[in-house]
Design a protein around this motif. Structure first.
Motif, PDB file in Angstrom:
ATOM      1  N   TYR A 230       0.834  -1.200   0.000  1.00 39.23           N
ATOM      2  CA  TYR A 230       0.000   0.000   0.000  1.00 39.23           C
ATOM      3  C   TYR A 230       0.874   1.257   0.000  1.00 39.23           C
ATOM      4  O   TYR A 230       0.615   2.224  -0.733  1.00 39.23           O
ATOM      5  CB  TYR A 230      -0.896  -0.029   1.230  1.00 39.23           C
ATOM      6  CG  TYR A 230      -2.135   0.823   1.192  1.00 39.23           C
ATOM      7  CD1 TYR A 230      -2.438   1.663   0.135  1.00 39.23           C
ATOM      8  CD2 TYR A 230      -3.042   0.764   2.260  1.00 39.23           C
ATOM      9  CE1 TYR A 230      -3.597   2.426   0.129  1.00 39.23           C
ATOM     10  CE2 TYR A 230      -4.199   1.522   2.274  1.00 39.23           C
ATOM     11  CZ  TYR A 230      -4.478   2.360   1.205  1.00 39.23           C
ATOM     12  OH  TYR A 230      -5.619   3.115   1.216  1.00 39.23           O
ATOM     13  N   GLY A 231       1.933   1.223   0.821  1.00 42.53           N
ATOM     14  CA  GLY A 231       2.853   2.353   0.882  1.00 42.53           C
ATOM     15  C   GLY A 231       3.731   2.472  -0.343  1.00 42.53           C
ATOM     16  O   GLY A 231       4.397   3.497  -0.539  1.00 42.53           O
ATOM     17  N   THR A 260      -6.246  -6.363 -12.309  1.00 42.74           N
ATOM     18  CA  THR A 260      -5.470  -7.597 -12.356  1.00 42.74           C
ATOM     19  C   THR A 260      -5.328  -8.238 -10.979  1.00 42.74           C
ATOM     20  O   THR A 260      -4.995  -9.419 -10.879  1.00 42.74           O
ATOM     21  CB  THR A 260      -4.076  -7.348 -12.957  1.00 42.74           C
ATOM     22  OG1 THR A 260      -3.423  -6.292 -12.239  1.00 42.74           O
ATOM     23  CG2 THR A 260      -4.170  -6.972 -14.426  1.00 42.74           C
ATOM     24  N   THR A 261      -5.584  -7.478  -9.928  1.00 44.17           N
ATOM     25  CA  THR A 261      -5.593  -8.041  -8.583  1.00 44.17           C
ATOM     26  C   THR A 261      -7.009  -8.338  -8.111  1.00 44.17           C
ATOM     27  O   THR A 261      -7.264  -9.375  -7.501  1.00 44.17           O
ATOM     28  CB  THR A 261      -4.910  -7.075  -7.591  1.00 44.17           C
ATOM     29  OG1 THR A 261      -3.575  -6.840  -8.012  1.00 44.17           O
ATOM     30  CG2 THR A 261      -4.890  -7.665  -6.178  1.00 44.17           C
ATOM     31  N   LEU A 262      -7.936  -7.441  -8.397  1.00 43.17           N
ATOM     32  CA  LEU A 262      -9.303  -7.573  -7.896  1.00 43.17           C
ATOM     33  C   LEU A 262     -10.151  -8.511  -8.750  1.00 43.17           C
ATOM     34  O   LEU A 262     -10.926  -9.318  -8.224  1.00 43.17           O
ATOM     35  CB  LEU A 262      -9.960  -6.192  -7.841  1.00 43.17           C
ATOM     36  CG  LEU A 262     -11.380  -6.109  -7.298  1.00 43.17           C
ATOM     37  CD1 LEU A 262     -11.447  -6.610  -5.866  1.00 43.17           C
ATOM     38  CD2 LEU A 262     -11.897  -4.673  -7.396  1.00 43.17           C
ATOM     39  N   ALA A 273      -7.949  -9.980  -2.251  1.00 45.43           N
ATOM     40  CA  ALA A 273      -8.373  -8.667  -2.737  1.00 45.43           C
ATOM     41  C   ALA A 273      -9.649  -8.182  -2.054  1.00 45.43           C
ATOM     42  O   ALA A 273      -9.728  -7.043  -1.585  1.00 45.43           O
ATOM     43  CB  ALA A 273      -8.555  -8.700  -4.250  1.00 45.43           C
ATOM     44  N   LEU A 274     -10.676  -9.023  -2.024  1.00 41.30           N
ATOM     45  CA  LEU A 274     -11.926  -8.603  -1.403  1.00 41.30           C
ATOM     46  C   LEU A 274     -11.762  -8.433   0.102  1.00 41.30           C
ATOM     47  O   LEU A 274     -12.308  -7.489   0.693  1.00 41.30           O
ATOM     48  CB  LEU A 274     -13.034  -9.612  -1.708  1.00 41.30           C
ATOM     49  CG  LEU A 274     -14.433  -9.220  -1.239  1.00 41.30           C
ATOM     50  CD1 LEU A 274     -14.876  -7.912  -1.875  1.00 41.30           C
ATOM     51  CD2 LEU A 274     -15.440 -10.330  -1.547  1.00 41.30           C
ATOM     52  N   GLU A 275     -11.007  -9.311   0.728  1.00 38.39           N
ATOM     53  CA  GLU A 275     -10.790  -9.191   2.171  1.00 38.39           C
ATOM     54  C   GLU A 275     -10.005  -7.927   2.508  1.00 38.39           C
ATOM     55  O   GLU A 275     -10.249  -7.276   3.524  1.00 38.39           O
ATOM     56  CB  GLU A 275     -10.067 -10.433   2.704  1.00 38.39           C
ATOM     57  CG  GLU A 275     -10.917 -11.691   2.683  1.00 38.39           C
ATOM     58  CD  GLU A 275     -12.231 -11.524   3.433  1.00 38.39           C
ATOM     59  OE1 GLU A 275     -12.200 -11.044   4.588  1.00 38.39           O
ATOM     60  OE2 GLU A 275     -13.283 -11.863   2.866  1.00 38.39           O
ATOM     61  N   TRP A 276      -9.054  -7.573   1.651  1.00 42.21           N
ATOM     62  CA  TRP A 276      -8.303  -6.329   1.854  1.00 42.21           C
ATOM     63  C   TRP A 276      -9.241  -5.132   1.773  1.00 42.21           C
ATOM     64  O   TRP A 276      -9.141  -4.183   2.563  1.00 42.21           O
ATOM     65  CB  TRP A 276      -7.195  -6.218   0.810  1.00 42.21           C
ATOM     66  CG  TRP A 276      -6.244  -5.080   1.026  1.00 42.21           C
ATOM     67  CD1 TRP A 276      -5.101  -5.086   1.766  1.00 42.21           C
ATOM     68  CD2 TRP A 276      -6.347  -3.764   0.444  1.00 42.21           C
ATOM     69  NE1 TRP A 276      -4.479  -3.856   1.704  1.00 42.21           N
ATOM     70  CE2 TRP A 276      -5.221  -3.031   0.906  1.00 42.21           C
ATOM     71  CE3 TRP A 276      -7.258  -3.153  -0.404  1.00 42.21           C
ATOM     72  CZ2 TRP A 276      -5.003  -1.703   0.530  1.00 42.21           C
ATOM     73  CZ3 TRP A 276      -7.050  -1.818  -0.767  1.00 42.21           C
ATOM     74  CH2 TRP A 276      -5.925  -1.112  -0.306  1.00 42.21           C
ATOM     75  N   ALA A 277     -10.164  -5.154   0.813  1.00 44.05           N
ATOM     76  CA  ALA A 277     -11.128  -4.063   0.681  1.00 44.05           C
ATOM     77  C   ALA A 277     -12.020  -3.971   1.916  1.00 44.05           C
ATOM     78  O   ALA A 277     -12.318  -2.869   2.408  1.00 44.05           O
ATOM     79  CB  ALA A 277     -11.974  -4.265  -0.575  1.00 44.05           C
ATOM     80  N   LYS A 278     -12.449  -5.097   2.434  1.00 43.76           N
ATOM     81  CA  LYS A 278     -13.263  -5.091   3.647  1.00 43.76           C
ATOM     82  C   LYS A 278     -12.484  -4.500   4.818  1.00 43.76           C
ATOM     83  O   LYS A 278     -13.051  -3.768   5.655  1.00 43.76           O
ATOM     84  CB  LYS A 278     -13.717  -6.518   3.984  1.00 43.76           C
ATOM     85  CG  LYS A 278     -14.726  -7.096   3.010  1.00 43.76           C
ATOM     86  CD  LYS A 278     -15.086  -8.532   3.386  1.00 43.76           C
ATOM     87  CE  LYS A 278     -16.103  -9.128   2.415  1.00 43.76           C
ATOM     88  NZ  LYS A 278     -16.409 -10.548   2.756  1.00 43.76           N
ATOM     89  N   LEU A 320     -16.749   1.341  -0.603  1.00 43.32           N
ATOM     90  CA  LEU A 320     -15.787   0.620  -1.436  1.00 43.32           C
ATOM     91  C   LEU A 320     -16.348  -0.712  -1.920  1.00 43.32           C
ATOM     92  O   LEU A 320     -16.132  -1.112  -3.076  1.00 43.32           O
ATOM     93  CB  LEU A 320     -14.490   0.409  -0.652  1.00 43.32           C
ATOM     94  CG  LEU A 320     -13.300  -0.177  -1.391  1.00 43.32           C
ATOM     95  CD1 LEU A 320     -12.962   0.642  -2.618  1.00 43.32           C
ATOM     96  CD2 LEU A 320     -12.092  -0.265  -0.459  1.00 43.32           C
ATOM     97  N   LEU A 321     -17.075  -1.407  -1.073  1.00 44.86           N
ATOM     98  CA  LEU A 321     -17.620  -2.706  -1.466  1.00 44.86           C
ATOM     99  C   LEU A 321     -18.694  -2.550  -2.543  1.00 44.86           C
ATOM    100  O   LEU A 321     -18.795  -3.366  -3.462  1.00 44.86           O
ATOM    101  CB  LEU A 321     -18.176  -3.435  -0.243  1.00 44.86           C
ATOM    102  CG  LEU A 321     -17.148  -3.734   0.860  1.00 44.86           C
ATOM    103  CD1 LEU A 321     -17.805  -4.493   2.003  1.00 44.86           C
ATOM    104  CD2 LEU A 321     -15.972  -4.521   0.302  1.00 44.86           C
TER     105      LEU A 321
END
Length: 826
Positions: A230-231, A260-262, A273-278, A320-321
């Motif tokens: 992220y950084g 390409t990740t999501l 990817a989805l868990e990171w968004a949550k 975001l979701l």
């Protein structure tokens, strides 16, 4: 009576009196705080017309998004009216640079004010912080006065006074840098509302760079940026805004494209990817027990009034979701601003980047950034196999360290190299959970002057590839499988690698991959996304005991059950074959359902009976159309536009391209390259696919030969030549699980009858053309003990893409082996 009337009149709310709430114009936004919870709030334009009406959130805040830039806006609530407001454009430079004269402490926690008045939480770590974080490790004496300074910026808990969460500031402190850790707006104790890399968030990065660079304690009044994941990604967005005081960036383990990740291949990655968004959604909540970032709640409870006030807009975070659900297809206006590959050409500062082909979090697609980063000539990339943390492996660490010393500190790396070398075992034990990792000797760090070191660094080629990470020897010459040392390395001038050749193998009967298309036939399998576990790893996904980043983690890469996949294998390779790039599996598919998600797995079947995972690719079959403007045979790009989706026809074979993610893998002579096609899941540590299509199971057939020539296409780099090391240990390669090889018998399917196929797109769809060469002697590479040269067959076709003509001499003098003659291109 008159006096009472006058008193009443003057006590009444007035448009000219300061309201009880505060209102501010922002970048295409207007926000207000201090409102009565639930109160109705109206935004008026300069003409007094209503733009929008909202209700204040429970903390008394509200935010109007998508407001046209301009002046004269007012916020009205409860009979009170704000003063006129200015809504800003998204241009990089602010209306006034006066905000950059704000004073920021050179040590400790504080707040930095951005152009719209938002206060971001920061924590400043001077080099001396290293002594508290790494007991027994001391920096050499540094000159008094200003210090070289780096910024670490993300939505993680970077500004936590107890130490940055998921940050690497302590490493930079050890290098002699001050680090300013910054929480993005709407996270932690920072004000504002969170949205994933909205323009305002990127302009905050611009303001952070400029405000910090103007501090008297910053050396050269220029700052660099550093960070991993992220950084690292945030650096790409910030640098694209071109802050004048930005010296250099060094993003590690990043994405090239949100999709390409999501949505790999158009399939939602419900794993990482989805868990990171949550997690981002939870982290953006207003701080309270069980909500937001815990350290921010602690600050509020301890009386931090600014942190408490800054929570007012956190409930206004973008959903975001919901965005993820609404953008399952490619919408350029939504996706492109969030995809670094579309804007890294704007970056004009020196850049060092490192990524892993098998990064379990961001995925192996970062290398595409190298060819698109055209705005700076001072750019260096390191690619290797490995996990998310391996952008800090010792060889990469050395080059990153040299880069920061030369382009931010502007001093010879030898100045602080000794301290870093001494602390390396502690750093790698903490980061990877591996004992005894030290830094190898580095020639740049042996240069005595800044000028000598800079010249030596800039003489290095732009692209560095570390092969077989985990199979190399330690600096003491010891073999220790799984330690983060490469077996060998090569450097190149550009990416894709000049002289790359497209090697094609055709799917064939009996599960073979042959040099030429066979007679027509077909195999089938029962498509089942639950045939394998969702992932091939369980346990700590970091450096904890037995964790994914440790020396030899216990993968559970299981065999495909009989009938649940099809598998194809080349003959044993006659020579070492190094693949660098993406490639594709081009197959003719028949599905019993209108849609089906496919996963391709590339692996190396070794002469010792072991099998090593190399890479994956995915496609949602009804999203099979390629983007003609972005694709070439070795780097196919799916359109993923909703208008291009087309159901799979009943009882017909149609061509489907499965784009592969990137690899940098040397296949040894005697090994066989394997491609397995199945339903998604079972081959990634934390990527998973819970929303595959269709529901349940279905039958899928893969045709080959005749009018349906399915094939595997890989980018081979002849320049690498003979691999200087033997087979790596199994297990040993980082990020590439290894298991005993087990054959998989394909089940025959009915072959395609006449008229049951659809015509594939013409060759020009891939921006390539075929060139037929007459019979010609290929020079070089003579057989040992022979004076005969290998000749190309008359009429042989080769695919030429991109800059092939520029490197034509490399094709003539390069690798002559037959399997590489099927379409060299770049």
């Amino acid at each position: 009576m008159v006096c009472c009337l006058l008193a009443s009149l003057f006590a009444a709310p007035s448009a000219f009196a300061d309201p009880a709430f505060g209102a501010h114009g922002s970048v295409e936004q207007v926000y207000a705080t201090g409102l009565a919870p639930g109160a109705q709030v109206t935004l008026l334009d300069g003409g007094g017309q209503t733009v929008a009406t909202r209700n204040a959130n429970p903390l008394g805040g509200t935010l109007f998004r998508d407001v046209a830039p301009g002046s004269g806006y007012k916020v009205v609530s409860g009979g009170e009216e704000s003063a006129p407001l200015q809504v800003l454009t998204d241009q990089s430079a602010p209306p006034s640079t006066a905000l950059y004269s704000q004073s920021i402490p050179e040590d400790g926690y504080g707040y930095l004010t951005t152009r719209d008045g938002t206060k971001l939480a920061i924590d400043v770590h001077p080099p001396s912080d290293v002594s508290g974080a790494l007991p027994g490790v001391e920096l050499p004496p540094l000159p008094s006065g200003p210090t070289p300074t780096l910024i670490e910026y993300s939505g993680y808990g970077y500004a936590n006074p107890d130490g940055p969460e998921n940050g690497i500031a302590i490493i930079a402190n050890l290098m002699g840098f001050t680090v300013v850790d910054v929480n993005m707006r709407g996270t932690g104790c920072s004000g504002g509302a969170y949205d994933f890399f909205e323009p305002l968030q990127n302009l905050d990065g611009y303001d952070v760079v400029e405000a910090v660079a103007h501090q008297p304690w910053v050396l050269h009044n220029k700052v660099g940026m550093m960070g991993i994941s992220y950084g690292g990604i945030s650096q790409l967005f910030t640098a694209a805004t071109k802050p004048p005081s930005l010296a250099a960036i060094s993003p590690l383990s990043v994405i090239d494209n949100t999709q390409t990740t999501l949505y790999p291949g158009g399939i939602l990655n419900t794993g990482f990817a989805l868990e990171w968004a949550k997690e981002r959604v939870q982290n953006a909540e207003a701080a309270a027990p069980g909500h937001g970032q815990a350290w921010a709640n602690k600050r509020v409870e301890e009386g931090d009034a600014v942190c408490k006030a800054n929570q007012a807009l956190h409930p206004e975070a973008a959903n975001l979701l919901q965005k993820i659900e609404e953008n399952s297809h490619y919408k350029p206006e939504v996706a492109d601003p969030l995809s670094p590959v579309t804007f890294v050409d704007k970056i004009d500062v020196p850049t060092f980047m490192a990524c892993q082909w098998t990064d379990e979090q961001t995925g192996g697609h970062c290398p595409t950034l190298a060819e698109h980063m055209t705005g700076t000539s001072k750019k260096w990339f390191t690619f290797t196999n490995g996990t998310h943390i391996d952008s800090l492996d010792p060889e990469t660490f050395n080059r990153w360290f040299d880069f920061l010393q030369l382009y931010v500190a502007e001093r010879a790396p030898i100045t602080t190299a000794a301290a870093v070398q001494a602390a390396a075992p502690v750093i790698f034990k903490e980061a990877m959970g591996i004992e005894g990792v030290t830094l190898p000797p580095d020639p740049i760090q042996q240069k005595l002057t800044y000028g000598e070191a800079l010249a030596a660094f800039e003489a290095q080629k732009s692209i560095r590839i570390l092969f077989d990470n985990g199979a190399g020897k330690t600096p003491l010459g010891e073999s220790s499988p799984g330690k983060p040392y490469p077996g060998f390395e090569r450097s190149f001038d550009a990416f894709p690698i000049p002289g790359t050749e497209a090697a094609r193998w055709y799917l064939a009967p009996g599960g073979g991959l042959s040099d030429s298309a066979p007679a027509s036939g077909a195999d089938e399998f029962t498509w089942n996304p639950n045939a394998l576990p969702k992932t091939d790893f369980s346990g700590s996904t970091g450096s904890g005991d037995g964790g994914l980043w440790t020396q030899t983690p216990a993968y559970h890469w299981e065999q495909n059950p009989a009938g649940s996949a099809v598998s194809y294998l080349t003959a044993p390779l006659g020579a070492d074959t190094t693949v660098v790039g993406a490639g594709a599996v081009e197959v003719w598919v028949r599905s019993a359902t209108p849609n089906v998600d496919l996963q391709a797995t590339i692996s190396e079947v070794r002469p010792d009976g072991k099998e090593t995972f190399v890479q994956n690719g995915w496609v949602r079959a009804n999203e099979r159309k390629l983007d003609a403007a972005k694709s070439n045979p070795l780097e196919p790009v799916l359109s993923l536009r909703e208008s291009d989706a087309e159901p799979m026809p009943a009882d017909q074979f149609v061509p489907v391209t499965i784009p592969l993610y990137y690899e940098g893998h040397p296949y040894r002579a005697g090994s066989q390259i394997r491609v397995t096609i199945a339903a998604p899941n079972g081959t990634q540590p934390i990527w998973a696919f819970d929303r595959t299509e269709p529901e349940g199971t279905t039958q899928v057939a893969i045709a080959y030969g005749g009018s349906t020539p399915s094939s595997l296409l890989l980018p081979v780099v002849p320049e690498v030549g003979d691999v200087p090391t033997g087979l790596p240990p199994c297990p040993g390669l980082r990020g590439e699980p290894c298991r005993d090889y087990q054959a998989l018998a394909n089940l025959p399917a009915s072959p395609p009858p006449p008229g049951s196929t659809t015509t594939p797109p013409p060759a020009k769809h891939l921006k390539c053309h075929k060139v037929f060469k007459k019979k010609k002697v290929r020079r070089g590479h003579k057989k040992k003990g022979s004076h005969k040269s290998i000749k190309k067959k008359k009429g042989k076709a080769r695919i030429v893409c991109g800059k092939a003509k520029k490197h034509r001499h490399k094709h003539r003098h390069g690798h002559h082996r037959r399997r590489h003659q099927r379409g060299p291109g770049t």
